[in-house]
Design an enzyme around this catalytic site. Structure first.
Site, mmCIF file in Angstrom:
data_model
loop_
_atom_site.group_PDB
_atom_site.id
_atom_site.type_symbol
_atom_site.label_atom_id
_atom_site.label_comp_id
_atom_site.label_asym_id
_atom_site.label_seq_id
_atom_site.Cartn_x
_atom_site.Cartn_y
_atom_site.Cartn_z
ATOM 1 C CG ASN A 1 -0.450 -0.251 2.513
ATOM 2 O OD1 ASN A 1 0.604 -0.861 2.662
ATOM 3 N ND2 ASN A 1 -1.129 0.224 3.524
ATOM 4 C CD GLU B 1 -5.207 -6.174 -1.500
ATOM 5 O OE1 GLU B 1 -4.745 -5.020 -1.381
ATOM 6 O OE2 GLU B 1 -5.852 -6.731 -0.611
ATOM 7 C CB CYS C 1 -10.885 -2.687 0.152
ATOM 8 S SG CYS C 1 -10.268 -2.107 -1.446
ATOM 9 C CB CYS D 1 -8.579 -4.814 -3.700
ATOM 10 S SG CYS D 1 -7.463 -3.403 -3.642
HETATM 11 N N1 THU Z 1 -5.183 -1.897 2.527
HETATM 12 C C1 THU Z 1 -4.583 -2.634 1.538
HETATM 13 O O1 THU Z 1 -3.556 -2.226 0.974
HETATM 14 N N2 THU Z 1 -5.124 -3.819 1.205
HETATM 15 C C2 THU Z 1 -6.180 -4.410 1.853
HETATM 16 O O2 THU Z 1 -6.548 -5.524 1.516
HETATM 17 C C3 THU Z 1 -6.865 -3.682 2.937
HETATM 18 C C4 THU Z 1 -6.405 -2.306 3.188
HETATM 19 C C5 THU Z 1 -4.551 -0.637 2.944
HETATM 20 C C6 THU Z 1 -5.200 0.624 2.476
HETATM 21 C C7 THU Z 1 -4.683 1.612 3.515
HETATM 22 O O3 THU Z 1 -3.400 2.070 3.101
HETATM 23 C C8 THU Z 1 -4.511 0.787 4.767
HETATM 24 O O4 THU Z 1 -4.534 -0.569 4.349
HETATM 25 C C9 THU Z 1 -5.606 1.002 5.803
HETATM 26 O O5 THU Z 1 -6.850 0.895 5.230
#
Ligand code: THU
Length: 129
Positions: free
Chosen positions: A38, A51, A82, A85
């Protein structure tokens, strides 16, 4: 192992706002692993999920088919992708594709893309045009 690739790339996450680092890895039809983490932004909607980064790396390499997925984060239970994704994964992964979700401490949960996104919008619903 796919989850180990996700664990390693998670270290590179840019998550100063949520302090929740996530790593993702996708195995593509070429047999190669593509990773993403992320990348948050001070203007929060501009942040991107792990993702999304892994999928972008795969597509940039010329691949279009995901055969397996792994996601890892440091939470009390395995992180689930989420909604956005799930749709991004469904673009390149069949409903049967396995998604392993894990915590840093080793708890894992496995679901398929179809279980994560039942009733996915697909091109078939658009009929002939
Ligand atoms: N996040 C992801 O990168 N993937 C997921 O499957 C769930 C959430 C990140 C987005 C944000 O940077 C942080 O987690 C908190 O929501």
């Amino acid at each position: 192992m796919l989850i180990e690739a996700a664990r390693a790339v998670r270290e590179n996450a840019h998550a100063p706002y949520s302090r929740f680092k996530v790593g993702a890895a996708v195995l593509a039809a070429d047999g190669k692993v593509y990773v993403g983490c992320n990348v948050e932004n001070i203007a929060s909607p501009e942040g991107t999920c792990a993702e999304a980064g892994a999928i972008a790396a795969m597509v940039a390499a010329g691949q279009r088919e995901i055969t397996e997925v792994a996601v890892i984060a440091d939470g009390p239970e395995p992180v689930t992708p989420c909604g956005g994704c799930r749709q991004k994964l469904a673009e390149f992964a069949g409903a049967h594709v396995k998604v392993t979700m894990a915590t840093l401490s080793g708890t894992t949960r496995v679901m398929t893309v179809g279980e994560l996104l039942p009733g996915a919008f697909s091109v078939a619903q658009m009929g002939e045009r």
